[in-house]
Design an enzyme around this catalytic site. Structure first.
Site, PDB file in Angstrom:
ATOM      1  N   LYS A  50       0.836  -1.200   0.000  1.00  0.00           N
ATOM      2  CA  LYS A  50       0.000   0.000   0.000  1.00  0.00           C
ATOM      3  C   LYS A  50       0.877   1.259   0.000  1.00  0.00           C
ATOM      4  O   LYS A  50       0.577   2.246  -0.679  1.00  0.00           O
ATOM      5  CB  LYS A  50      -0.952  -0.015   1.207  1.00  0.00           C
ATOM      6  CG  LYS A  50      -2.030  -1.091   1.085  1.00  0.00           C
ATOM      7  CD  LYS A  50      -2.849  -1.331   2.346  1.00  0.00           C
ATOM      8  CE  LYS A  50      -3.800  -2.513   2.108  1.00  0.00           C
ATOM      9  NZ  LYS A  50      -4.640  -2.857   3.285  1.00  0.00           N
ATOM     10  N   GLN A  92      -5.538  -2.077   9.533  1.00  0.00           N
ATOM     11  CA  GLN A  92      -5.186  -3.325   8.860  1.00  0.00           C
ATOM     12  C   GLN A  92      -5.667  -4.507   9.700  1.00  0.00           C
ATOM     13  O   GLN A  92      -5.329  -4.619  10.879  1.00  0.00           O
ATOM     14  CB  GLN A  92      -3.656  -3.382   8.639  1.00  0.00           C
ATOM     15  CG  GLN A  92      -3.199  -4.522   7.761  1.00  0.00           C
ATOM     16  CD  GLN A  92      -3.683  -4.407   6.320  1.00  0.00           C
ATOM     17  OE1 GLN A  92      -3.733  -3.315   5.753  1.00  0.00           O
ATOM     18  NE2 GLN A  92      -4.048  -5.524   5.719  1.00  0.00           N
ATOM     19  N   ASP A 113     -11.604   1.902   3.658  1.00  0.00           N
ATOM     20  CA  ASP A 113     -11.754   0.445   3.499  1.00  0.00           C
ATOM     21  C   ASP A 113     -13.213   0.071   3.227  1.00  0.00           C
ATOM     22  O   ASP A 113     -13.503  -1.064   2.859  1.00  0.00           O
ATOM     23  CB  ASP A 113     -11.309  -0.278   4.776  1.00  0.00           C
ATOM     24  CG  ASP A 113      -9.980  -1.009   4.612  1.00  0.00           C
ATOM     25  OD1 ASP A 113      -9.620  -1.335   3.471  1.00  0.00           O
ATOM     26  OD2 ASP A 113      -9.313  -1.251   5.639  1.00  0.00           O
TER      27      ASP A 113
HETATM   28  N1  GUN Z   1      -6.810  -7.583   5.826  1.00  0.00           N
HETATM   29  C1  GUN Z   1      -7.036  -8.353   4.741  1.00  0.00           C
HETATM   30  N2  GUN Z   1      -7.615  -7.625   3.759  1.00  0.00           N
HETATM   31  C2  GUN Z   1      -7.758  -6.378   4.237  1.00  0.00           C
HETATM   32  C3  GUN Z   1      -8.284  -5.157   3.691  1.00  0.00           C
HETATM   33  O1  GUN Z   1      -8.763  -5.082   2.564  1.00  0.00           O
HETATM   34  N3  GUN Z   1      -8.237  -4.081   4.516  1.00  0.00           N
HETATM   35  C4  GUN Z   1      -7.733  -4.149   5.773  1.00  0.00           C
HETATM   36  N4  GUN Z   1      -7.750  -3.045   6.501  1.00  0.00           N
HETATM   37  N5  GUN Z   1      -7.247  -5.241   6.304  1.00  0.00           N
HETATM   38  C5  GUN Z   1      -7.255  -6.352   5.540  1.00  0.00           C
END
Ligand code: GUN
Length: 273
Positions: A50, A92, A113
């Protein structure tokens, strides 16, 4: 026959180019705050991906790395501060269950998200909102690969709150107009459903959820799985699926880069508001 490979890296880069133009029109550099709790190694590698994407498009990613024993009170205080200082916030996952309520502390308009119940409710109603990144990325991947979804039968295998359930709702919405079936671990004879599908999305997190006997030569397969094995990263499909179907997303290089691109896209949308 070998399937057509749906290249998520290529399409994600195309989206990044469009985002750079939108960011260039802003009077400020968007700030995306990423909260990591504990030291899950998969989370660390997702955050790295990211950060690289944010750097490419011109978003400032601020990484807040907190100890696993952080209290809910301290976590909520940080979120309150970021609600005023950032354009987008993500936490996350996974995080300890005792902290999960913090997801609703993020202002819905900063929830890039798309996990906040308010945003999920708007999604279900078909109203404009910040969409969860993986479902939104899957729709973009199919549409930009010229697979029309109108009237198609899409079978989603997996009923998670992050992928399966929001994706099925998104596919149903007016303008996308797919017919959706959701299968899960208690579904009787999943292959009866997947064989009748135009598109199968597999998002269970289990190896070999879909095998070649469960698809046809005309199936388009979207593999959301990310499983770490001795042979490296693999999806939820058995390897022989790619030898039979019409088209498939690779793992890595399919849905993963699209999820990241949609996070960047949501951050730009939140910044434009
Ligand atoms: N963990 C696995 N996939 C994701 C996601 O798309 N966003 C977040 N914040 N955590 C994750």
């Amino acid at each position: 026959m070998t399937a057509q490979i749906i290249d998520g890296v290529l399409i994600a880069r195309e989206i990044e180019s469009e985002l750079k133009i939108r960011i260039g029109k802003l009077a400020f550099k968007p700030i995306l705050s990423v909260i990591q709790i504990g030291d899950d190694s998969a989370s660390s590698s997702y955050i790295k991906a990211k950060a690289k994407a944010a750097n490419r498009v011109g978003i400032e990613l601020q990484h807040h790395h907190l100890p696993i024993d952080i209290s809910l009170t301290d976590l909520n205080s940080l979120i309150d501060k970021l609600n005023s200082d950032s354009n987008g916030i993500i936490i996350q996952l996974p995080i300890p269950e005792t902290l999960l309520s913090c997801l609703t502390r993020i202002s819905p308009e900063k929830d890039v998200d798309g996990f906040h119940p308010m945003n999920l409710g708007l999604l279900m109603r078909g109203e404009p909102t910040l969409l969860p990144c993986t479902p939104a990325g899957i729709i973009e991947l199919l549409q930009r690969s010229n697979y029309n979804l109108n009237g198609k039968h899409v079978v989603v295998v997996g009923r998670s709150n992050i992928v399966g359930k929001p994706l099925a709702n998104l596919l149903l919405n007016k303008g996308i107009d797919a017919t959706t079936t959701i299968c899960h671990s208690k579904t009787k004879d999943i292959s009866q459903h997947t064989k009748s599908a135009d598109i199968v999305v597999v998002a269970t997190g289990y190896l070999n959820t879909l095998n070649e006997d469960m698809v046809t030569e005309n199936t388009i397969v979207i593999d959301v799985g990310v499983n770490r094995t001795d042979d490296g990263l693999v999806g939820d499909c058995a390897p022989n699926v790619a030898n039979k179907v019409k088209a498939i997303t690779p793992v890595p290089g399919g849905v993963g880069p699209m999820t990241v691109a949609m996070l960047m896209s949501n951050t730009v949308s939140a910044s434009e508001q």
